[in-house]
Design a protein around this motif. Structure first.
Motif, mmCIF file in Angstrom:
data_model
loop_
_atom_site.group_PDB
_atom_site.id
_atom_site.type_symbol
_atom_site.label_atom_id
_atom_site.label_comp_id
_atom_site.label_asym_id
_atom_site.label_seq_id
_atom_site.Cartn_x
_atom_site.Cartn_y
_atom_site.Cartn_z
ATOM 1 N N UNK A 195 28.700 25.433 -16.041
ATOM 2 C CA UNK A 195 29.498 24.215 -15.891
ATOM 3 C C UNK A 195 30.659 24.171 -16.885
ATOM 4 N N UNK A 196 30.532 24.895 -17.990
ATOM 5 C CA UNK A 196 31.616 24.931 -18.980
ATOM 6 C C UNK A 196 32.586 26.083 -18.754
ATOM 7 N N UNK A 197 32.372 26.882 -17.665
ATOM 8 C CA UNK A 197 33.306 27.940 -17.321
ATOM 9 C C UNK A 197 33.034 29.276 -17.969
ATOM 10 N N UNK A 218 34.727 35.267 -23.287
ATOM 11 C CA UNK A 218 36.185 35.347 -23.283
ATOM 12 C C UNK A 218 36.692 34.068 -23.948
ATOM 13 N N UNK A 219 36.819 34.075 -25.254
ATOM 14 C CA UNK A 219 37.167 32.852 -25.987
ATOM 15 C C UNK A 219 38.416 32.170 -25.438
ATOM 16 N N UNK A 220 38.301 30.878 -25.229
ATOM 17 C CA UNK A 220 39.441 30.089 -24.770
ATOM 18 C C UNK A 220 39.746 30.189 -23.302
ATOM 19 N N UNK A 221 38.938 30.958 -22.544
ATOM 20 C CA UNK A 221 39.171 31.145 -21.108
ATOM 21 C C UNK A 221 38.058 30.460 -20.325
ATOM 22 N N UNK A 222 38.424 29.663 -19.337
ATOM 23 C CA UNK A 222 37.460 29.004 -18.464
ATOM 24 C C UNK A 222 37.516 29.663 -17.091
#
Length: 352
Positions: A195-197, A218-222
């Motif tokens: 749910x948080x991508x 993948x930090x910062x990527x949804x």
């Protein structure tokens, strides 16, 4: 003769006395088509007409690569399709009422049996499904419930079901989408989006045990959509779509390592909303060359075809021209493994 199709696309010009022009609209609607004729002396004449596209009711299953759909293919929210070593197909769908329906077919997607409603665990309403045809003729099915729990079951090659019914692997909660693929050694691999991508990966071993869910950080990527394909050499390839419409690709080697360059962004595709990826043949047929085939829904709702070859280079089929049929904007897209008897069969669910 110059043709303006009224949708903002470039005009088309023809000079042959017997010329005509064809055009496919990205979205349903009513458009004004204008033709301007210019003779050798520079004199012009113009005429125009209205054209209204045909589009199915939202929730209708449509075929993209040709073929037919099972009778009663309406009231759906998502579908998944797979092929088996005998070149038959199995089509799975989640309905707006939360049911899971299965249809079996043959003839490269042209002959289908009626939908049958599958029994789900008590209280489970489906909102997403996935299916993988296995090398032994069985198929593995997954569904994500309205509460975000992922469930899994097996349909045996003879049409019976595993005696244990649906099971939920450990940690299979908080998911919104998932994809499953068959591997040549009888295992299956799954990716699921939380749910948080966050994109998660799991393996169901050939003996029925599970590796367990592992994040692909993948930090910062949804992530909003993803698809996985097993390859004949035991590797797997993943496509994902970010919340900003970027399509990315990664490859997991047969030994469990990942390609050194990590996630890559193929050029020339543009903004994307949904993806589906399959191998040329996971069953090791003569047609299996190790390439992967993709169907990509772009930001305008059109379908673009792409191929990734074993040497790593990409090619947009038809020069990247969207291949849009008369069925309108697809909400999601799915396709079979490319079989020994021909191309993959692709389906989508139409939306507004």
């Amino acid at each position: 003769m110059t043709y303006d199709f009224g949708d903002g696309s470039p005009t088309k010009t023809e000079t042959s006395p017997t010329a005509y022009a064809t055009h496919t609209y990205n979205k349903p609607g009513t458009y004004t088509i204008t033709e301007t004729v210019t003779d050798a002396g520079g004199h012009t004449a113009t005429t125009s007409t209205k054209f209204t596209t045909a589009a199915p009711i939202p929730g209708t299953l449509v075929t993209v690569d040709g073929g037919t759909t099972p009778a009663g293919s309406a009231g759906l929210i998502q579908s998944a399709v797979t092929s088996l070593p005998n070149n038959s197909d199995q089509l799975l769908a989640a309905t707006t009422s939360g049911k899971v329906e299965l249809a079996t077919g043959s003839g490269e997607g042209y002959t289908w049996q009626n939908w049958q409603t599958l029994s789900l665990p008590a209280g489970v309403k489906a909102k997403w499904v996935g299916i993988a045809g296995m090398p032994n003729g069985a198929s593995q099915l997954i569904t994500i419930s309205s509460t975000g729990q992922l469930w899994h079951t097996v349909r045996n090659a003879n049409g019976s079901w595993q005696t244990s019914g649906w099971g939920s692997p450990a940690g299979s909660t908080g998911f919104v989408r998932a994809s499953i693929t068959a591997m040549p050694n009888g295992s299956s691999q799954l990716v699921a989006i939380t749910t948080s991508g966050v994109l998660m990966h799991n393996i169901r071993n050939a003996n029925g045990s599970w590796q367990g869910w592992r994040p692909l950080p993948q930090p910062g990527v949804k992530i909003v959509d993803a698809s996985i394909a097993g390859m004949p050499d035991g590797s797997s390839q993943i496509l994902e779509v970010t919340s900003t419409g970027v399509m990315k690709h990664n490859l997991r080697n047969a030994n469990g390592s990942w390609q050194k360059q990590g996630w890559g962004v193929p050029s020339g595709i543009g903004a994307v909303s949904a993806v589906s990826i399959t191998s040329s043949s996971v069953f090791g047929s003569a047609a299996g060359t190790g390439e992967s085939v993709m169907r990509i829904v772009n930001a305008a709702g059109a379908v673009v075809y792409a191929v990734r070859y074993p040497d790593g280079h990409w090619e947009l089929e038809y020069g990247g021209t969207p291949m849009v049929e008369s069925w309108g904007t697809p909400a999601n897209i799915t396709m079979t493994t490319q079989r020994a008897d021909g191309k993959p069969v692709t389906f989508a669910v139409a939306e507004d």
